[in-house]
Write an enzyme that holds these catalytic residues in place. Structure first.
Site, PDB file in Angstrom:
ATOM      1  N   GLY A  15     -13.226 -34.677 -15.214  1.00 56.55           N
ATOM      2  CA  GLY A  15     -13.532 -36.010 -14.696  1.00 56.55           C
ATOM      3  C   GLY A  15     -14.983 -36.435 -14.796  1.00 56.55           C
ATOM      4  O   GLY A  15     -15.435 -37.303 -14.037  1.00 56.55           O
ATOM      5  N   ASN A  17     -16.329 -38.148 -17.247  1.00 56.47           N
ATOM      6  CA  ASN A  17     -16.358 -39.555 -17.687  1.00 56.47           C
ATOM      7  C   ASN A  17     -16.004 -40.485 -16.529  1.00 56.47           C
ATOM      8  O   ASN A  17     -16.597 -41.559 -16.388  1.00 56.47           O
ATOM      9  CB  ASN A  17     -15.412 -39.762 -18.874  1.00 56.47           C
ATOM     10  N   ARG A  94      -2.379 -36.193 -22.027  1.00 56.21           N
ATOM     11  CA  ARG A  94      -0.963 -36.311 -22.391  1.00 56.21           C
ATOM     12  C   ARG A  94      -0.766 -37.417 -23.415  1.00 56.21           C
ATOM     13  O   ARG A  94      -1.435 -38.450 -23.360  1.00 56.21           O
ATOM     14  CB  ARG A  94      -0.134 -36.669 -21.158  1.00 56.21           C
ATOM     15  N   ASN A 110      -9.060 -45.534 -24.547  1.00 58.22           N
ATOM     16  CA  ASN A 110      -9.192 -44.074 -24.481  1.00 58.22           C
ATOM     17  C   ASN A 110     -10.555 -43.698 -25.042  1.00 58.22           C
ATOM     18  O   ASN A 110     -11.052 -44.352 -25.963  1.00 58.22           O
ATOM     19  CB  ASN A 110      -8.090 -43.435 -25.343  1.00 58.22           C
ATOM     20  N   HIS A 112     -12.399 -40.600 -27.008  1.00 61.98           N
ATOM     21  CA  HIS A 112     -12.009 -39.424 -27.790  1.00 61.98           C
ATOM     22  C   HIS A 112     -13.270 -38.811 -28.405  1.00 61.98           C
ATOM     23  O   HIS A 112     -14.113 -39.526 -28.952  1.00 61.98           O
ATOM     24  CB  HIS A 112     -11.037 -39.842 -28.897  1.00 61.98           C
ATOM     25  N   SER A 139     -15.623 -41.821 -29.765  1.00 64.86           N
ATOM     26  CA  SER A 139     -15.110 -43.172 -30.026  1.00 64.86           C
ATOM     27  C   SER A 139     -14.353 -43.664 -28.801  1.00 64.86           C
ATOM     28  O   SER A 139     -13.650 -42.893 -28.143  1.00 64.86           O
ATOM     29  CB  SER A 139     -14.127 -43.149 -31.205  1.00 64.86           C
ATOM     30  N   ASP A 148      -4.573 -41.161 -30.836  1.00 69.36           N
ATOM     31  CA  ASP A 148      -5.973 -41.331 -31.251  1.00 69.36           C
ATOM     32  C   ASP A 148      -6.103 -42.196 -32.510  1.00 69.36           C
ATOM     33  O   ASP A 148      -7.004 -41.977 -33.330  1.00 69.36           O
ATOM     34  CB  ASP A 148      -6.642 -39.964 -31.490  1.00 69.36           C
TER      35      ASP A 148
HETATM   36  C1  GAR Z   1     -13.934 -35.649 -22.940  1.00 68.04           C
HETATM   37  O1  GAR Z   1     -14.719 -34.982 -23.884  1.00 68.04           O
HETATM   38  C2  GAR Z   1     -13.020 -36.655 -23.624  1.00 68.04           C
HETATM   39  O2  GAR Z   1     -13.617 -37.291 -24.730  1.00 68.04           O
HETATM   40  C3  GAR Z   1     -11.891 -35.762 -24.053  1.00 68.04           C
HETATM   41  O3  GAR Z   1     -11.683 -34.896 -22.978  1.00 68.04           O
HETATM   42  C4  GAR Z   1     -12.925 -34.698 -22.314  1.00 68.04           C
HETATM   43  C5  GAR Z   1     -12.733 -34.977 -20.844  1.00 68.04           C
HETATM   44  O4  GAR Z   1     -13.889 -34.659 -20.117  1.00 68.04           O
HETATM   45  N1  GAR Z   1     -10.711 -36.516 -24.375  1.00 68.04           N
HETATM   46  C6  GAR Z   1      -9.867 -36.174 -25.335  1.00 68.04           C
HETATM   47  O5  GAR Z   1      -9.988 -35.181 -26.006  1.00 68.04           O
HETATM   48  C7  GAR Z   1      -8.710 -37.137 -25.505  1.00 68.04           C
HETATM   49  N2  GAR Z   1      -8.066 -36.939 -26.781  1.00 68.04           N
HETATM   50  P1  GAR Z   1     -14.060 -35.193 -18.634  1.00 68.04           P
HETATM   51  O6  GAR Z   1     -12.759 -34.849 -17.908  1.00 68.04           O
HETATM   52  O7  GAR Z   1     -15.218 -34.422 -18.101  1.00 68.04           O
HETATM   53  O8  GAR Z   1     -14.297 -36.683 -18.698  1.00 68.04           O
END
Ligand code: GAR
Length: 222
Positions: A15, A17, A94, A110, A112, A139, A148
């Site tokens: 979490g 982000n 998911r 999203n 990514h 992105s 994605d």
């Molecule tokens: C982040 O790096 C995000 O870009 C990635 O998961 C991580 C979550 O970190 N998302 C993906 O790979 C989606 N395909 P966080 O929980 O610390 O925000």
């Protein structure tokens, strides 16, 4: 001035982000309000971050649902009850079923960790290093039925340095992800970004390539 942008944020894990969005709202850099944080994982640290910020949380485990679609419909029924303008997948791991994605087309984004269209899916940092890439990035894109693969709104780049491993590269990228996500949300909050069937529009004009966030957290000229 336009109204505050209302958000629902979906997380599966750490979490960070989500925390960046919370912090940007608190500091006034982002005129948005998180109405709810939802997770498929009860133990997600992101839920604890939301609770600490006084944001309503919902943890809904997929176990017990007869199909992916049944789970997604239950999850998005909860989301709809908050009536957010925008759903943000912030480390939500998911794959969503097509009917749910289509119902939220243009209203779900999203983040990514790759320079899409490169490296959809998992292990993006390792794949970029193994390919011999000299740069990597993140992105923000609208969510479409393919994983994605929806229209990319904005990207940020980081260098890949000699000796990098997936962990060092991920650590370099993560703060730039936070900057990218909050800067992109600020464009939504300022009512400057819009999804239309013809393409993404910024300030009423079609965006013919993704926006690029510079090292100073400003958008680079097109
Ligand atoms: C982040 O790096 C995000 O870009 C990635 O998961 C991580 C979550 O970190 N998302 C993906 O790979 C989606 N395909 P966080 O929980 O610390 O925000």
């Amino acid at each position: 001035m336009s109204a505050t942008l209302s958000l629902a944020v979906l997380v599966s894990g750490r979490g960070s982000n989500l925390q960046a969005i919370i912090d940007a709202c608190r500091s006034g850099r982002l005129r948005a309000k998180i109405l709810a944080v939802l997770s498929d994982r009860i133990e997600a640290e992101g839920l604890r971050r939301a609770e600490a910020a006084g944001i309503p949380t919902i943890a809904l485990a997929p176990r017990g649902y007869p199909s992916r679609r049944a789970y997604d419909e239950a999850l998005f029924a909860r989301i709809s009850s908050f009536a957010p303008e925008l759903v943000v997948l912030a480390g939500f791991m998911r794959v969503l079923s097509a009917p749910v994605v289509e119902a939220w087309a243009g209203r779900m984004i999203n983040i990514h960790p790759s320079l899409l269209p490169k490296y959809p899916g998992l292990q993006t940092h390792r794949r970029a290093i193994e390919a011999g890439d000299r740069e990597h990035g993140a992105s923000v894109h609208f969510v479409s039925a393919e994983v994605d693969a929806g229209p990319v709104i904005a990207r940020v780049r980081v260098p890949i340095l000699p000796g990098d491993d997936p962990e060092t590269l991920a650590a370099r990228l993560l703060p730039r992800e936070h900057a990218l996500l909050t800067a992109t949300l600020a464009l939504f909050a300022e009512r400057r970004l819009e999804w239309r069937p013809a393409g993404i529009h910024l300030d009423g004009c079609i965006l013919d390539r993704p926006l690029e966030l510079g090292a100073d957290d400003r958008w680079l000229p097109a």
